[in-house]
Enzyme design. Sequence first.
Site, PDB file in Angstrom:
ATOM      1  N   GLU A 151       0.731  -1.316  -0.008  1.00 17.39           N
ATOM      2  CA  GLU A 151      -0.006  -0.213   0.031  1.00 17.39           C
ATOM      3  C   GLU A 151       0.717   1.333  -0.095  1.00 17.39           C
ATOM      4  O   GLU A 151       0.755   2.034   0.982  1.00 17.39           O
ATOM      5  CB  GLU A 151      -0.888  -0.036   1.288  1.00 17.39           C
ATOM      6  CG  GLU A 151      -2.002  -1.295   1.205  1.00 17.39           C
ATOM      7  CD  GLU A 151      -2.947  -1.051   2.331  1.00 17.39           C
ATOM      8  OE1 GLU A 151      -2.786  -0.200   3.267  1.00 17.39           O
ATOM      9  OE2 GLU A 151      -3.881  -1.993   2.345  1.00 17.39           O
ATOM     10  N   ASN A 172       2.365  -5.692  -2.866  1.00 18.17           N
ATOM     11  CA  ASN A 172       0.859  -5.629  -2.778  1.00 18.17           C
ATOM     12  C   ASN A 172       0.249  -4.604  -2.455  1.00 18.17           C
ATOM     13  O   ASN A 172       0.629  -3.731  -1.860  1.00 18.17           O
ATOM     14  CB  ASN A 172       0.634  -6.457  -1.271  1.00 18.17           C
ATOM     15  CG  ASN A 172      -0.623  -7.080  -1.425  1.00 18.17           C
ATOM     16  OD1 ASN A 172      -1.073  -7.950  -1.976  1.00 18.17           O
ATOM     17  ND2 ASN A 172      -1.035  -7.057  -0.092  1.00 18.17           N
ATOM     18  N   HIS A 213     -10.273  -6.186  -2.890  1.00 19.50           N
ATOM     19  CA  HIS A 213     -11.420  -5.777  -1.641  1.00 19.50           C
ATOM     20  C   HIS A 213     -12.229  -5.118  -2.514  1.00 19.50           C
ATOM     21  O   HIS A 213     -12.334  -4.013  -3.014  1.00 19.50           O
ATOM     22  CB  HIS A 213     -10.923  -4.943  -0.631  1.00 19.50           C
ATOM     23  CG  HIS A 213      -9.772  -5.619   0.347  1.00 19.50           C
ATOM     24  ND1 HIS A 213     -10.295  -6.647   1.062  1.00 19.50           N
ATOM     25  CD2 HIS A 213      -8.556  -5.452   0.462  1.00 19.50           C
ATOM     26  CE1 HIS A 213      -8.929  -6.997   1.831  1.00 19.50           C
ATOM     27  NE2 HIS A 213      -8.287  -6.270   1.650  1.00 19.50           N
ATOM     28  N   GLU A 269      -6.332 -10.718  -1.367  1.00 22.50           N
ATOM     29  CA  GLU A 269      -7.039 -10.445  -0.146  1.00 22.50           C
ATOM     30  C   GLU A 269      -8.572 -10.251  -0.638  1.00 22.50           C
ATOM     31  O   GLU A 269      -9.262  -9.388  -0.127  1.00 22.50           O
ATOM     32  CB  GLU A 269      -6.636  -9.122   0.758  1.00 22.50           C
ATOM     33  CG  GLU A 269      -4.994  -9.140   0.985  1.00 22.50           C
ATOM     34  CD  GLU A 269      -4.812  -7.851   1.766  1.00 22.50           C
ATOM     35  OE1 GLU A 269      -5.722  -7.163   2.171  1.00 22.50           O
ATOM     36  OE2 GLU A 269      -3.567  -7.736   1.742  1.00 22.50           O
ATOM     37  N   ASP A 285     -12.347 -10.033  -1.033  1.00 20.33           N
ATOM     38  CA  ASP A 285     -13.407 -10.091  -0.501  1.00 20.33           C
ATOM     39  C   ASP A 285     -14.549  -9.214  -1.176  1.00 20.33           C
ATOM     40  O   ASP A 285     -13.777  -8.359  -2.009  1.00 20.33           O
ATOM     41  CB  ASP A 285     -13.670  -9.965   1.079  1.00 20.33           C
ATOM     42  CG  ASP A 285     -12.912  -8.799   1.388  1.00 20.33           C
ATOM     43  OD1 ASP A 285     -12.746  -8.004   0.726  1.00 20.33           O
ATOM     44  OD2 ASP A 285     -12.415  -8.478   2.704  1.00 20.33           O
TER      45      ASP A 285
HETATM   46  C1  XIL Z   1      -6.493  -6.086   8.424  1.00 19.20           C
HETATM   47  C2  XIL Z   1      -6.897  -7.504   9.103  1.00 19.20           C
HETATM   48  O1  XIL Z   1      -7.832  -8.091   8.418  1.00 19.20           O
HETATM   49  C3  XIL Z   1      -7.619  -7.039  10.353  1.00 19.20           C
HETATM   50  O2  XIL Z   1      -7.888  -7.805  11.579  1.00 19.20           O
HETATM   51  C4  XIL Z   1      -6.576  -5.787  11.136  1.00 19.20           C
HETATM   52  O3  XIL Z   1      -7.336  -5.197  12.414  1.00 19.20           O
HETATM   53  C5  XIL Z   1      -6.241  -4.612  10.141  1.00 19.20           C
HETATM   54  O4  XIL Z   1      -5.768  -5.137   8.984  1.00 19.20           O
HETATM   55  N1  XIL Z   1      -4.975  -4.687   3.711  1.00 19.20           N
HETATM   56  C6  XIL Z   1      -4.075  -5.298   4.417  1.00 19.20           C
HETATM   57  C7  XIL Z   1      -4.481  -6.147   5.406  1.00 19.20           C
HETATM   58  O5  XIL Z   1      -3.085  -5.536   3.658  1.00 19.20           O
HETATM   59  O6  XIL Z   1      -3.296  -6.417   6.203  1.00 19.20           O
HETATM   60  C8  XIL Z   1      -5.408  -5.603   6.254  1.00 19.20           C
HETATM   61  O7  XIL Z   1      -5.749  -6.694   7.320  1.00 19.20           O
HETATM   62  C9  XIL Z   1      -6.800  -5.291   5.473  1.00 19.20           C
HETATM   63  C10 XIL Z   1      -6.162  -4.263   4.319  1.00 19.20           C
END
Ligand code: XIL
Length: 383
Positions: free
Chosen positions: A171, A215, A254, A283, A285
């Site tokens: 990020e 990432n 996401h 990741e 969802d």
């Molecule tokens: C999130 C986790 O799922 C949570 O439990 C935590 O409180 C915050 O982080 N991008 C990422 C992940 O790279 O590490 C994040 O994970 C979600 C967004």
Amino acid sequence: MRLRHLLAVGAAGAGAMLGIATAAGASPFVASPHHSVAPDSLRALAARVGLHVGTAVIPFDLDHPDYASVLASQFSVVTPGNEMKWQVVEPTQGTFDWSGADRLVSFAQQHGQLVRGHVLLWHNQLPGWLTTGVANGTISNDQLRNLLHQHITDEVTHFKGKIWQWDVANEFFTDSNPSMINPNDFWISHLGTGVIADAFRWAHAADPHALLFYNDYNIAGEDGSNAKSDAAFAFVRQLKAEGVPINGVGDQGHLDTQFGFPTQMTQDLQRYAGLGLKVAITEADVRTFVDGPDTQVPTDHLATFAQPYEFSQMLKACLAVRQCISFTAWGFGDADSWIPGFFKGEGFATLYDVNLQPKPAFFDLQQDLQLAAFGAPRRFDGR
Ligand code: XIL
């Protein structure tokens, strides 16, 4: 995170019913063929085209046998949701706690699963002693750089040989200013842009066999304009040109049904792959507005169609690109998802409902993978 509704899903659980064999002590790089997983599980179907299907895991998943069963039976790669973050592994300077991550790695080894390490260089979830020290001037920029180098070396060394892919940097672009690395990022503002390349070099020195990933979210067209993808592409192309040991790009994936599906995803993934990189969805969802965090029933009935549709499209984008080696969901049940805690009013983002019953998104992915075996390009996963 609040834990929601854990209704019994038959103590036998899917894994037991499917007769998951475990091989304690098996190398993590020996994956599913040595385990008897159901032929229609996501992991078995994906294996037919050389793809790994994964999920983020939180301790809750390991503590609850019904969750652990689904985890073992459906997924062939796991990512610790939090347990490898700096805040967790070094809560006090010089005092390490690898217990949560070690537990997950050992679960993965017992179930023939690979591990995605997450994450080495990120502005979030840093230890308080580090951010406080930087803020009050007791940690200088030179010291900060040394601490980071040490952290990456310590962590990658601790897990050496056990990690398939590392998310090295996470990020560094923002949606508001997508065309460049965020100059206000904690790391960039103190150490300059070059710290990202250094993080890859340090990680590579500590474990030359791990695949090293950049990432980020919204780097496969999710922003509509594709500006963030253009910027990320230019950046990783530059890293490659400089000989930085980067092996892949992860698009977090996401999604939110209110924004529609990013139509450029396949082309964007292909573009990264064209640089000689692996790609991954890291990741996944798909969230939508829901009635409440405990029940997570979508408030717009069309969302019940949009949610599985977007999940399926995302998997297809990955399947269409030979270099896409893994498709990881960020948690597999609505009860263990981070979404309700982070996106007010939203949920229903995963493959299983709050009672751990598979949702349409699960069956769509299963069907996509079934069909993929008849036509998707077989991939080589880099091992
Ligand atoms: C999130 C986790 O799922 C949570 O439990 C935590 O409180 C915050 O982080 N991008 C990422 C992940 O790279 O590490 C994040 O994970 C979600 C967004």
